[in-house]
Motif scaffolding. Structure first.
Motif, PDB file in Angstrom:
ATOM      1  N   PHE A   1       3.929  -7.092  21.622  1.00  0.00           N
ATOM      2  CA  PHE A   1       4.018  -5.696  22.032  1.00  0.00           C
ATOM      3  C   PHE A   1       2.673  -4.987  21.881  1.00  0.00           C
ATOM      4  O   PHE A   1       2.284  -4.186  22.733  1.00  0.00           O
ATOM      5  CB  PHE A   1       5.107  -4.968  21.235  1.00  0.00           C
ATOM      6  CG  PHE A   1       5.325  -3.558  21.692  1.00  0.00           C
ATOM      7  CD1 PHE A   1       5.837  -3.289  22.947  1.00  0.00           C
ATOM      8  CD2 PHE A   1       5.028  -2.499  20.862  1.00  0.00           C
ATOM      9  CE1 PHE A   1       6.038  -1.975  23.379  1.00  0.00           C
ATOM     10  CE2 PHE A   1       5.229  -1.184  21.274  1.00  0.00           C
ATOM     11  CZ  PHE A   1       5.736  -0.930  22.539  1.00  0.00           C
TER      12      PHE A   1
ATOM     13  N   ILE B   1       3.994   5.076  18.007  1.00  0.00           N
ATOM     14  CA  ILE B   1       5.085   4.247  18.521  1.00  0.00           C
ATOM     15  C   ILE B   1       5.725   3.573  17.316  1.00  0.00           C
ATOM     16  O   ILE B   1       5.082   2.777  16.626  1.00  0.00           O
ATOM     17  CB  ILE B   1       4.603   3.161  19.495  1.00  0.00           C
ATOM     18  CG1 ILE B   1       3.843   3.756  20.656  1.00  0.00           C
ATOM     19  CG2 ILE B   1       5.803   2.342  19.989  1.00  0.00           C
ATOM     20  CD1 ILE B   1       3.203   2.712  21.560  1.00  0.00           C
TER      21      ILE B   1
ATOM     22  N   HIS C   1      10.343   1.653  20.080  1.00  0.00           N
ATOM     23  CA  HIS C   1      10.499   0.380  20.779  1.00  0.00           C
ATOM     24  C   HIS C   1      11.306  -0.553  19.889  1.00  0.00           C
ATOM     25  O   HIS C   1      10.961  -0.762  18.729  1.00  0.00           O
ATOM     26  CB  HIS C   1       9.137  -0.247  21.089  1.00  0.00           C
ATOM     27  CG  HIS C   1       9.237  -1.576  21.746  1.00  0.00           C
ATOM     28  ND1 HIS C   1       9.640  -1.735  23.055  1.00  0.00           N
ATOM     29  CD2 HIS C   1       9.015  -2.820  21.268  1.00  0.00           C
ATOM     30  CE1 HIS C   1       9.644  -3.014  23.364  1.00  0.00           C
ATOM     31  NE2 HIS C   1       9.263  -3.692  22.289  1.00  0.00           N
TER      32      HIS C   1
ATOM     33  N   CYS D   1       1.077  -2.402  24.718  1.00  0.00           N
ATOM     34  CA  CYS D   1       1.438  -0.991  24.547  1.00  0.00           C
ATOM     35  C   CYS D   1       0.254  -0.034  24.557  1.00  0.00           C
ATOM     36  O   CYS D   1       0.444   1.178  24.598  1.00  0.00           O
ATOM     37  CB  CYS D   1       2.257  -0.785  23.273  1.00  0.00           C
ATOM     38  SG  CYS D   1       1.306  -0.887  21.747  1.00  0.00           S
TER      39      CYS D   1
END
Length: 144
Positions: free
Chosen positions: A93, A34, A80, A97
């Protein structure tokens, strides 16, 4: 070993160091990645996702280009974009996540530099419950 690696980027040259390592690590472990960036300019902090500025568009473009590069290498990659203070947003986050590793580049400041400039990496490593891999963006100076 690591199923999901969160990689906060600051959209500068320091990202190159961590991306090189993460690309190899993700390929070796079969990890997904990510890529995260925090828009921390005035508009991003004031208006969040409502901010429509050239800075926000440049940040989105950077995330998409970096994602495309990693996808071309055969990796699984999501992105993101967050808004606000980088350390706080990365910590928030990371808690939601499902990542099991955070990999970040550091600017290589010494203690006084971190004290004066602040250290997002230090803030993150002390406030998350997953391992944090810190990659120095430039070589450490050699002793004379």
């Amino acid at each position: 070993m690591y199923q999901k690696i969160l990689v906060p980027l600051d959209a500068s040259d320091v990202d190159h160091a961590v991306l090189q390592h993460v690309q190899k690590l993700a390929a070796l472990c079969g990890s997904s990645i990510i890529l995260m960036h925090v828009v921390d300019g005035w508009a991003g902090r004031q208006f969040g996702a409502e901010a429509v500025t050239p800075e926000v568009q440049a940040d989105l473009d950077y995330l998409h280009q970096t994602r495309a590069h990693l996808l071309a290498a055969g990796l699984t990659v999501d992105t993101h974009l967050a808004y606000g203070e980088p350390g706080k947003e990365i910590i928030k986050f990371a808690a939601t996540c499902g990542c099991d590793l955070i990999a970040m580049s550091t600017h290589g400041h010494k203690w006084l530099g971190d004290l004066v400039l602040g250290s997002t990496a230090s803030q993150v490593q002390h406030n998350v419950n997953v391992p944090v891999l810190l990659i120095r963006s430039k070589p450490a100076p050699t002793a004379p």
